[in-house]
Design an enzyme around this catalytic site. Structure first.
Site, short mmCIF file in Angstrom:
data_model
loop_
_atom_site.label_atom_id
_atom_site.label_comp_id
_atom_site.label_asym_id
_atom_site.label_seq_id
_atom_site.Cartn_x
_atom_site.Cartn_y
_atom_site.Cartn_z
N ASP A 37 24.70 -21.40 -5.38
CA ASP A 37 24.60 -20.17 -6.18
C ASP A 37 23.50 -19.24 -5.66
O ASP A 37 23.23 -18.20 -6.24
CB ASP A 37 24.36 -20.49 -7.66
CG ASP A 37 23.05 -21.24 -7.89
OD1 ASP A 37 22.31 -21.47 -6.91
OD2 ASP A 37 22.77 -21.58 -9.05
N GLU A 39 20.24 -20.00 -5.34
CA GLU A 39 18.86 -20.35 -5.74
C GLU A 39 18.20 -21.23 -4.68
O GLU A 39 18.86 -22.00 -3.98
CB GLU A 39 18.89 -21.11 -7.07
CG GLU A 39 19.18 -20.20 -8.24
CD GLU A 39 19.16 -20.93 -9.57
OE1 GLU A 39 18.85 -22.14 -9.61
OE2 GLU A 39 19.47 -20.27 -10.58
N ARG A 94 0.53 -2.97 -1.44
CA ARG A 94 0.40 -1.49 -1.37
C ARG A 94 0.49 -0.86 -2.75
O ARG A 94 -0.09 0.19 -3.00
CB ARG A 94 1.50 -0.91 -0.48
CG ARG A 94 1.21 -1.18 0.98
CD ARG A 94 2.38 -0.72 1.82
NE ARG A 94 2.61 -1.66 2.88
CZ ARG A 94 2.89 -1.31 4.12
NH1 ARG A 94 2.99 -0.06 4.44
NH2 ARG A 94 3.07 -2.23 5.03
N GLN A 95 1.23 -1.50 -3.66
CA GLN A 95 1.31 -0.97 -5.04
C GLN A 95 0.14 -1.61 -5.81
O GLN A 95 0.34 -2.49 -6.66
CB GLN A 95 2.68 -1.32 -5.65
CG GLN A 95 2.92 -0.79 -7.06
CD GLN A 95 3.30 0.68 -7.14
OE1 GLN A 95 3.69 1.27 -6.13
NE2 GLN A 95 3.18 1.28 -8.30
N HIS A 127 -4.43 -5.04 1.79
CA HIS A 127 -4.27 -3.59 1.90
C HIS A 127 -5.46 -2.87 1.29
O HIS A 127 -5.96 -1.90 1.85
CB HIS A 127 -2.97 -3.16 1.22
CG HIS A 127 -2.77 -1.69 1.20
ND1 HIS A 127 -2.51 -0.98 2.35
CD2 HIS A 127 -2.83 -0.79 0.20
CE1 HIS A 127 -2.40 0.30 2.05
NE2 HIS A 127 -2.60 0.45 0.75
N ASP A 164 -6.91 5.76 12.01
CA ASP A 164 -7.27 6.58 10.84
C ASP A 164 -8.66 6.21 10.34
O ASP A 164 -9.23 5.20 10.72
CB ASP A 164 -6.22 6.44 9.73
CG ASP A 164 -5.94 5.00 9.36
OD1 ASP A 164 -6.89 4.20 9.33
OD2 ASP A 164 -4.77 4.66 9.12
N LYS A 187 -5.58 11.03 10.74
CA LYS A 187 -4.16 10.80 10.45
C LYS A 187 -3.72 11.52 9.18
O LYS A 187 -4.42 11.46 8.17
CB LYS A 187 -3.91 9.29 10.28
CG LYS A 187 -2.49 8.92 9.87
CD LYS A 187 -2.18 7.47 10.14
CE LYS A 187 -2.06 6.66 8.89
NZ LYS A 187 -1.70 5.27 9.16
N ARG A 189 -0.37 11.54 6.78
CA ARG A 189 0.96 10.95 6.59
C ARG A 189 1.92 12.00 6.03
O ARG A 189 1.63 12.62 5.01
CB ARG A 189 0.88 9.73 5.66
CG ARG A 189 2.19 8.99 5.57
CD ARG A 189 2.07 7.57 5.06
NE ARG A 189 1.66 6.56 6.02
CZ ARG A 189 2.43 6.09 7.01
NH1 ARG A 189 3.64 6.57 7.19
NH2 ARG A 189 1.97 5.16 7.81
N ASP A 216 -5.10 -1.69 14.19
CA ASP A 216 -4.72 -1.35 12.81
C ASP A 216 -4.61 -2.65 12.01
O ASP A 216 -4.46 -3.73 12.59
CB ASP A 216 -3.38 -0.60 12.81
CG ASP A 216 -3.29 0.40 11.67
OD1 ASP A 216 -4.10 0.30 10.73
OD2 ASP A 216 -2.40 1.26 11.72
C1 R5P Z 1 -2.34 2.51 6.64
O1 R5P Z 1 -3.13 2.66 5.74
C2 R5P Z 1 -2.35 1.25 7.44
O2 R5P Z 1 -3.64 0.98 7.92
C3 R5P Z 1 -1.39 1.34 8.62
O3 R5P Z 1 -1.84 2.36 9.50
C4 R5P Z 1 0.01 1.63 8.21
O4 R5P Z 1 0.43 0.76 7.21
C5 R5P Z 1 0.94 1.55 9.41
O5 R5P Z 1 2.23 1.87 9.01
P1 R5P Z 1 3.31 2.35 10.04
O6 R5P Z 1 3.42 1.29 11.12
O7 R5P Z 1 4.55 2.45 9.22
O8 R5P Z 1 2.89 3.67 10.58
#
Ligand code: R5P
Length: 295
Positions: A37, A39, A94-95, A127, A164, A187, A189, A216
């Site tokens: 099913d 699970e 992220r949230q 994050h 960034d 940076k 977005r 990053d």
């Molecule tokens: C942003 O705050 C993070 O440090 C990364 O730069 C970001 O999550 C990278 O995302 P992407 O690969 O979609 O540009």
């Protein structure tokens, strides 16, 4: 008293590396399958009466998350005395706040459930620090930067670049470990797939002829690294490397980044084709302080 390391399906290789770092403590891989099913089912081998157990499982997907919760329960059922849960990549981070009415604080929802059966939690490069505030049990955040530094010591790198301003603390830490200069790009977005990067005027002319590495915390769609690499090449960098802690590499991100960089690598918090630097020594060091039987 015995210590066991259990490697969940999302983090088996890293868990084995951690068990080796801890002096070859017993390591086990649970059995996992899906019922007809849909699970999930997991099973760990045998009793763990009075043992200290370290469970390692990244939570990249919802499937990983359910496995993590089931494994925690199985370990408690098996009689473990202490359970330290290592979540190398912590999903839903992220949230970390409610942006619009009606939304959950997803990171907090996860911490609440994840820590129910845990005595302590270890994670890597969250994050944001807000996620840490959601925990009521002891939580330690490891950094991917020492692992990246260990690998970069074997590369001829002249300049470290954060894509960034948000990455300034990380790049400064790396610069201290490697004793190299650093800079941060600017940076903006545009949307979840597009970013605009600029080289601050103060750094114009500092790139030409240099071997640079962009660092990053997460590579997701790859948009940030691709734009950063293009900008650095346009500024006449001799070589451009890219490194991150968590390599999600969504869709064709891996190929797009490979096309504009000389080398791409990540740590092993997530399974991906670029994981060359291991966070196992750093996690093992934290576990030794947390679990008295490991000292
Ligand atoms: C942003 O705050 C993070 O440090 C990364 O730069 C970001 O999550 C990278 O995302 P992407 O690969 O979609 O540009």
């Amino acid at each position: 008293m015995a210590v066991h390391v259990i490697g969940g399906p999302a983090s088996t290789a890293l868990a084995e590396r951690i068990s080796r770092e801890l002096g070859n403590v017993p390591f086990a891989i649970p059995f996992s399958k899906r019922f007809p099913d849909g699970e999930l089912y997991v099973r760990i081998g045998g009793r763990m009466n009075g043992e200290d157990v370290v469970l390692v499982q990244s939570s990249r997907t919802d499937e990983d998350l359910v496995q993590l919760l089931l494994l925690e329960d199985a370990i408690r059922e098996a009689g473990a005395k202490r359970l330290v849960v290592v979540v190398p990549y912590f999903a839903y981070a992220r949230q970390d706040r409610r942006f619009y009415p009606g939304e959950p604080v997803s990171a907090r929802a996860l911490t609440r459930h994840l820590e129910l059966d845990a005595d302590a939690v270890v994670t890597v490069d969250l994050h944001s620090a807000l996620t840490l505030e959601g925990f009521t049990k002891p939580v330690t955040e490891a950094s991917g930067i020492p692992a990246i530094a260990r690998l970069l010591r074997e590369r001829p790198v002249d300049l470290l670049v954060s894509p960034d301003k948000g990455g300034v603390d990380r790049i400064k830490r790396l610069a201290e470990l490697l004793d190299k200069p650093w800079m941060a790009l600017e940076k903006k977005r545009i949307d979840s797939d597009h970013v605009e990067l600029t080289l601050p005027a103060a750094h114009a002319g500092e790139i030409e002829g240099k071997q640079v590495v962009i660092v990053d915390d997460v590579i997701s769609t790859g948009g940030t690294i691709v734009e950063a690499a293009k900008l650095l090449r346009k500024s006449r960098a001799r070589a451009v490397l890219a490194a991150c802690t968590h390599g999600l590499f969504l869709r064709d991100a891996f190929e797009r980044i490979k096309a504009v960089t000389d080398e791409l690598f990540s740590t092993d918090t997530l399974l991906n084709p670029a994981e060359k630097a291991s966070v196992a020594p750093d996690i093992a060091q934290i576990l030794r302080k947390m679990v008295p039987t490991l000292e």
